[in-house]
Design a protein around this motif. Structure first.
Motif, PDB file in Angstrom:
ATOM      1  N   ASP A  91      41.525  24.154  47.835  1.00 25.51           N
ATOM      2  CA  ASP A  91      43.244  24.923  47.567  1.00 25.51           C
ATOM      3  C   ASP A  91      43.259  25.838  46.497  1.00 25.51           C
ATOM      4  O   ASP A  91      42.490  24.751  45.119  1.00 25.51           O
ATOM      5  N   LYS A 122      51.022  25.689  45.145  1.00 25.09           N
ATOM      6  CA  LYS A 122      51.168  26.108  46.210  1.00 25.09           C
ATOM      7  C   LYS A 122      52.902  25.692  47.077  1.00 25.09           C
ATOM      8  O   LYS A 122      53.566  24.760  45.918  1.00 25.09           O
ATOM      9  N   SER A 163      52.546  29.308  50.865  1.00 29.41           N
ATOM     10  CA  SER A 163      52.028  30.409  49.759  1.00 29.41           C
ATOM     11  C   SER A 163      52.243  29.946  48.868  1.00 29.41           C
ATOM     12  O   SER A 163      52.037  28.872  48.034  1.00 29.41           O
ATOM     13  N   LEU A 196      51.113  34.730  48.187  1.00 34.67           N
ATOM     14  CA  LEU A 196      49.823  34.716  48.555  1.00 34.67           C
ATOM     15  C   LEU A 196      49.257  33.707  49.374  1.00 34.67           C
ATOM     16  O   LEU A 196      49.844  32.709  49.550  1.00 34.67           O
ATOM     17  N   LYS A 197      48.897  34.559  50.643  1.00 31.93           N
ATOM     18  CA  LYS A 197      49.185  33.153  51.714  1.00 31.93           C
ATOM     19  C   LYS A 197      47.070  33.360  52.075  1.00 31.93           C
ATOM     20  O   LYS A 197      46.264  34.308  52.032  1.00 31.93           O
ATOM     21  N   SER A 198      47.078  31.874  52.766  1.00 30.20           N
ATOM     22  CA  SER A 198      45.430  31.440  53.247  1.00 30.20           C
ATOM     23  C   SER A 198      45.332  32.189  54.196  1.00 30.20           C
ATOM     24  O   SER A 198      46.395  31.988  55.102  1.00 30.20           O
ATOM     25  N   ASN A 253      43.315  31.845  57.955  1.00 29.52           N
ATOM     26  CA  ASN A 253      43.271  30.853  58.406  1.00 29.52           C
ATOM     27  C   ASN A 253      41.570  30.577  58.710  1.00 29.52           C
ATOM     28  O   ASN A 253      41.035  31.691  58.740  1.00 29.52           O
ATOM     29  N   ASN A 289      39.636  33.317  52.079  1.00 26.91           N
ATOM     30  CA  ASN A 289      40.333  34.392  51.185  1.00 26.91           C
ATOM     31  C   ASN A 289      41.659  34.262  51.517  1.00 26.91           C
ATOM     32  O   ASN A 289      42.311  32.909  52.577  1.00 26.91           O
ATOM     33  N   TYR A 290      42.187  35.334  50.750  1.00 26.70           N
ATOM     34  CA  TYR A 290      43.883  34.682  50.649  1.00 26.70           C
ATOM     35  C   TYR A 290      44.565  36.286  50.499  1.00 26.70           C
ATOM     36  O   TYR A 290      44.164  37.240  49.883  1.00 26.70           O
ATOM     37  N   ASP A 291      45.743  36.431  51.056  1.00 25.42           N
ATOM     38  CA  ASP A 291      46.312  37.873  50.549  1.00 25.42           C
ATOM     39  C   ASP A 291      47.185  38.262  51.537  1.00 25.42           C
ATOM     40  O   ASP A 291      48.068  36.805  50.634  1.00 25.42           O
ATOM     41  N   LYS A 300      44.552  40.660  46.850  1.00 26.15           N
ATOM     42  CA  LYS A 300      44.021  39.693  48.004  1.00 26.15           C
ATOM     43  C   LYS A 300      43.244  38.321  46.934  1.00 26.15           C
ATOM     44  O   LYS A 300      43.068  39.565  45.849  1.00 26.15           O
ATOM     45  N   ARG A 337      39.712  36.132  46.814  1.00 25.32           N
ATOM     46  CA  ARG A 337      38.471  35.257  47.729  1.00 25.32           C
ATOM     47  C   ARG A 337      38.316  34.177  46.407  1.00 25.32           C
ATOM     48  O   ARG A 337      37.511  34.522  45.072  1.00 25.32           O
TER      49      ARG A 337
END
Length: 149
Positions: free
Chosen positions: A23, A46, A51, A92-94, A96, A100-102, A118, A120
């Protein structure tokens, strides 16, 4: 020999899974990509929609730098807001199964520019690499943030 390879594969999969499940929530020290010095302390939380949002909770003093108090050149809704307490990273979203998040947006309160973002997360969850860009990721800048908690 096959058991050894299989064990190594399982161990690697467990490590990758733990990084993917990490997280981003917590305190992060933002490092200036130009000088390498600490810039600000960011609290990432979070949101209920899954997001992540990052807020400036402390501006780190640096030699020869007078901190800017408000976001003077920023677009609405950031115009003339205090920098301290400002949500600079939003949406910002994970991705799956990865670290990485973007799909995020980040604002530089000193210039007022808004960038796509984004992230990492490294394998041990202690550092993240944030890439801010306009349009194409190759035409952007990266910063390292270090977990503080």
């Amino acid at each position: 020999m096959k058991k050894l390879k299989f064990s190594a594969f399982l161990f690697g999969a467990m490590l990758a899974g733990s990084a993917a499940a990490e997280d981003l929530s917590g305190l992060w020290q933002q490092i200036d990509d130009k000088s390498g010095s600490p810039k600000a302390l960011i609290e990432i939380r979070k949101e209920s929609n899954g997001s992540f949002t990052g807020k400036i909770i402390k501006v780190t003093p640096r030699p020869g730098y007078t901190p800017q108090k408000t976001c003077n050149s920023c677009p609405a809704p950031y115009t003339n807001q205090p920098i301290l307490g400002m949500d600079i990273l939003t949406g910002l979203k994970s991705i799956n199964g990865t670290a990485n998040y973007d799909k995020g947006r980040i604002i530089d309160p000193l210039s007022g520019k808004v960038y796509d973002a984004k992230v990492r997360l490294n394998a041990n969850g202690k550092r993240l690499s944030l890439r801010g860009y306009m349009g194409v990721s190759a035409l952007g800048r990266s910063q390292t943030w270090i977990r503080q908690d």
